[in-house]
Design a protein around this motif. Structure first.
Motif, PDB file in Angstrom:
ATOM      1  N   THR A 256      40.733  39.111  48.100  1.00 35.06           N
ATOM      2  CA  THR A 256      40.862  38.089  49.132  1.00 35.06           C
ATOM      3  C   THR A 256      42.053  38.397  50.035  1.00 35.06           C
ATOM      4  OG1 THR A 256      42.340  36.653  47.873  1.00 35.06           O
ATOM      5  CG2 THR A 256      39.975  36.402  47.476  1.00 35.06           C
ATOM      6  N   SER A 257      42.186  37.635  51.110  1.00 39.81           N
ATOM      7  CA  SER A 257      43.301  37.841  52.039  1.00 39.81           C
ATOM      8  C   SER A 257      44.647  37.515  51.408  1.00 39.81           C
ATOM      9  CB  SER A 257      43.103  36.978  53.286  1.00 39.81           C
ATOM     10  OG  SER A 257      43.138  35.599  52.952  1.00 39.81           O
ATOM     11  N   THR A 258      44.635  36.719  50.337  1.00 40.26           N
ATOM     12  CA  THR A 258      45.876  36.376  49.633  1.00 40.26           C
ATOM     13  C   THR A 258      46.124  37.271  48.420  1.00 40.26           C
ATOM     14  OG1 THR A 258      44.677  34.664  48.402  1.00 40.26           O
ATOM     15  CG2 THR A 258      45.822  33.985  50.410  1.00 40.26           C
ATOM     16  N   GLY A 259      45.303  38.309  48.256  1.00 38.58           N
ATOM     17  CA  GLY A 259      45.537  39.291  47.212  1.00 38.58           C
ATOM     18  C   GLY A 259      44.871  39.029  45.888  1.00 38.58           C
ATOM     19  N   GLU A 260      44.023  38.010  45.798  1.00 39.18           N
ATOM     20  CA  GLU A 260      43.315  37.758  44.544  1.00 39.18           C
ATOM     21  C   GLU A 260      42.182  38.771  44.366  1.00 39.18           C
ATOM     22  OE1 GLU A 260      43.577  32.949  44.202  1.00 39.18           O
ATOM     23  OE2 GLU A 260      42.469  33.819  45.861  1.00 39.18           O
ATOM     24  N   TYR A 261      41.943  39.141  43.114  1.00 34.66           N
ATOM     25  CA  TYR A 261      40.884  40.080  42.779  1.00 34.66           C
ATOM     26  C   TYR A 261      39.640  39.295  42.360  1.00 34.66           C
ATOM     27  CZ  TYR A 261      44.710  43.455  42.670  1.00 34.66           C
ATOM     28  OH  TYR A 261      45.790  44.227  42.995  1.00 34.66           O
ATOM     29  N   ILE A 262      38.497  39.647  42.950  1.00 35.69           N
ATOM     30  CA  ILE A 262      37.229  38.995  42.623  1.00 35.69           C
ATOM     31  C   ILE A 262      36.293  40.062  42.059  1.00 35.69           C
ATOM     32  CG2 ILE A 262      35.380  37.517  43.448  1.00 35.69           C
ATOM     33  CD1 ILE A 262      38.115  36.265  43.844  1.00 35.69           C
ATOM     34  N   PHE A 263      35.818  39.841  40.827  1.00 27.66           N
ATOM     35  CA  PHE A 263      35.021  40.848  40.132  1.00 27.66           C
ATOM     36  C   PHE A 263      33.585  40.376  39.954  1.00 27.66           C
ATOM     37  CE2 PHE A 263      39.382  41.492  38.742  1.00 27.66           C
ATOM     38  CZ  PHE A 263      39.528  42.876  38.819  1.00 27.66           C
ATOM     39  N   ALA A 264      32.651  41.295  40.160  1.00 27.53           N
ATOM     40  CA  ALA A 264      31.247  41.088  39.806  1.00 27.53           C
ATOM     41  C   ALA A 264      31.028  41.642  38.408  1.00 27.53           C
ATOM     42  CB  ALA A 264      30.331  41.797  40.802  1.00 27.53           C
ATOM     43  N   ASP A 265      30.488  40.833  37.525  1.00 31.95           N
ATOM     44  CA  ASP A 265      30.359  41.197  36.107  1.00 31.95           C
ATOM     45  C   ASP A 265      29.026  40.668  35.597  1.00 31.95           C
ATOM     46  OD1 ASP A 265      31.175  42.163  33.604  1.00 31.95           O
ATOM     47  OD2 ASP A 265      32.169  40.294  33.046  1.00 31.95           O
ATOM     48  N   GLY A 266      28.048  41.461  35.507  1.00 33.68           N
ATOM     49  CA  GLY A 266      27.534  42.483  36.336  1.00 33.68           C
ATOM     50  C   GLY A 266      26.199  42.780  35.687  1.00 33.68           C
ATOM     51  N   TYR A 267      26.173  43.837  34.881  1.00 31.73           N
ATOM     52  CA  TYR A 267      24.967  44.218  34.149  1.00 31.73           C
ATOM     53  C   TYR A 267      24.856  43.474  32.816  1.00 31.73           C
ATOM     54  CZ  TYR A 267      23.819  48.136  37.226  1.00 31.73           C
ATOM     55  OH  TYR A 267      23.452  48.911  38.299  1.00 31.73           O
ATOM     56  N   GLY A 268      26.000  43.284  32.153  1.00 30.14           N
ATOM     57  CA  GLY A 268      25.964  42.653  30.836  1.00 30.14           C
ATOM     58  C   GLY A 268      26.439  41.221  30.812  1.00 30.14           C
ATOM     59  N   ASN A 269      26.797  40.683  31.973  1.00 34.77           N
ATOM     60  CA  ASN A 269      27.255  39.296  32.080  1.00 34.77           C
ATOM     61  C   ASN A 269      26.527  38.662  33.263  1.00 34.77           C
ATOM     62  OD1 ASN A 269      28.757  36.985  31.533  1.00 34.77           O
ATOM     63  ND2 ASN A 269      30.742  37.994  31.715  1.00 34.77           N
TER      64      ASN A 269
END
Length: 345
Positions: free
Chosen positions: A184-197
Motif C-alpha cells: 500500500t501507499s503507507t507501506g503495508e504488505y498485502i499477500f494473496a494466499d493462494g493455492y492452499g488457503n
C-alpha cells in the motif's frame, strides 16, 4: 518446379493490433532478447517493472531464478538459484528498490535486493498453515478409482493440485502456498494466499502480521460469492489503496478496502483472471483464456480485449509507467515467454 518454404517467424513480420475503446496496443510476440540457453528454455511465471522500465522475470525451474531485462528487452543478468525452490510464482518491485518473490512450494515470500541478496523472509520455511489442504489426496485414492495418467505430468501435476484445492476446509493465517504480494501507499504488505488457503493477509510496514480476511467460495461460476474465494491467484493495490484480487477458478475479481470490506466485484467472461497490475490510472487483468480486461480506479469496466484462446492468454502481466503491458504466458501459451503490448493510444 518451384519450391517454397514459409517463414516460421511470421509473427515478427506482421503488425497485430488489439483495440477496445480508447485502448490500442501493438502485439509483440517475443520481447525478451539475448537470453542464455538455461533461461531461453525455461517457463516465465510472472514479472514486474522498476521505475526506469527495466523488467524482472520470475523464471520457473530447478532452481528458479530472477531474470533482469533492460528497457529494450535485452538480457542483463539472473540471480536466485539456490535461494528458490522449483516454483517461484509472482513478484513485485518495492518502493525500497527490492523484489518480493513468492516461493509457493516453501510457503514463504522472500525479499531480495536487485543484486540477488536475501533481505528477509515472510512466513516460515516449509511450514504451511493449517487449512486442511491435502496434496496427498490424489495419491491415496488413485489406486481405488480410475484416473487419467496426465496428472503426473509436472510437479505436483494439475489434477493433483485441483483435487487438493477442492479440499481446503478453512481459512487460516499465513501461509499455505502463497501466490502474490503488493504494498500500500503507507507501506503495508498485502499477500494473496493462494493455492492452499482462501485468504488475504495484511502485514505492517515493519513486517508484522496484522489481519486476515477471506472465505471459501462455491465451485460454481454462476453463483457470485464476493469476499469468498476459490483460488486467490494474484493481487494488486491501486493508487487509492484499493486491493484487487484475481480469483482464477471463480472467474472473478474482488476489490477490498484495507480492512477487508468488499467494495467491488466483477465476475464471468474474464477468461480465468490470472494476473493483475496497475499503472496508477488503470487496473489490468489478464486471463488464461485470452482475455484482457481493463478497469479504472472507480471500479468501472473501461475496455475488454482479446477473444477466447487468442494470443493474449497468459499466467501473469505487469504494466510500466508508459501504459505498456508485458504478458507472461507460462503454460497458457507455451510458444512465447514474454509478450509486450505496446500502448499506441
Amino acid at each position: 518446379m518451384k519450391m517454397l518454404h514459409c517463414d516460421s517467424a511470421r509473427e515478427a513480420d506482421q503488425k497485430t493490433i488489439y483495440q477496445s475503446g480508447k485502448f490500442s496496443y501493438e502485439y509483440i510476440a517475443d520481447y525478451a532478447k539475448g537470453l542464455p540457453d538455461n533461461v531461453a528454455k525455461a517457463s516465465i511465471a510472472g514479472g514486474c517493472t522498476d521505475p526506469e522500465g527495466n523488467l524482472y522475470l520470475g523464471m520457473r525451474g530447478d532452481p528458479s531464478q530472477v531474470v533482469m531485462l533492460d528497457t529494450e528487452g535485452n538480457y542483463v543478468k539472473c540471480f536466485g538459484g539456490e535461494l528458490f525452490g522449483d516454483y517461484l510464482h509472482f513478484m513485485k518491485y518495492t518502493p525500497q528498490g527490492t523484489l518480493l518473490c513468492t516461493d509457493t512450494h516453501h510457503h514463504i515470500v522472500r525479499e531480495f535486493t536487485t543484486e540477488g541478496e536475501l533481505v528477509r523472509d515472510f512466513g516460515n520455511f516449509n511450514q504451511p498453515s493449517d487449512t486442511g489442504m491435502d496434496l496427498d489426496y490424489y495419491s491415496r485414492t488413485r489406486r481405488r478409482a480410475i484416473f487419467p495418467t496426465e496428472p503426473y505430468l509436472g510437479m505436483p501435476g494439475m489434477w493433483v493440485m485441483y483435487e487438493a484445492m477442492h479440499r481446503v476446509e478453512r481459512v487460516a493465517g499465513p501461509f499455505n502456498m502463497p501466490t502474490d504480494v503488493d504494498i500500500t501507499s503507507t507501506g503495508e504488505y498485502i499477500f494473496a494466499d493462494g493455492y492452499g488457503n482462501r485468504a488475504v493477509h495484511r502485514f505492517s510496514p515493519e513486517g508484522e502480521y496484522e489481519k486476515t480476511w477471506g472465505g471459501i467460495g462455491i465451485w460454481d461460476v454462476e453463483t457470485d460469492t464476493p469476499g469468498r474465494f476459490l483460488v486467490v491467484h494474484a493481487i494488486c493495490v491501486d493508487s487509492r489503496d484499493q486491493i484487487w484480487v484475481c480469483d482464477r477458478e471463480k472467474d472473478a475479481v474482488h476489490v477490498f478496502d484495507r480492512e477487508g470490506n468488499v467494495i467491488g466485484y466483477c465476475s464471468r467472461n474474464m477468461g480465468q483472471p490470472s494476473g493483475i497490475d496497475t499503472d496508477g490510472t488503470y487496473v489490468y487483468v489478464v486471463g488464461r483464456g485470452g482475455y484482457l480486461t481493463i478497469f479504472d480506479t472507480d471500479i468501472n469496466l473501461v475496455a475488454q480485449l482479446g477473444t477466447f484462446n487468442c494470443d493474449l492468454r497468459a499466467h501473469d502481466l505487469c504494466a510500466d509507467r508508459k501504459g505498456n503491458l508485458y504478458l507472461f504466458p507460462t503454460h497458457a501459451n507455451e510458444d512465447h515467454q514474454v509478450i509486450k503490448l505496446r500502448r499506441m493510444s
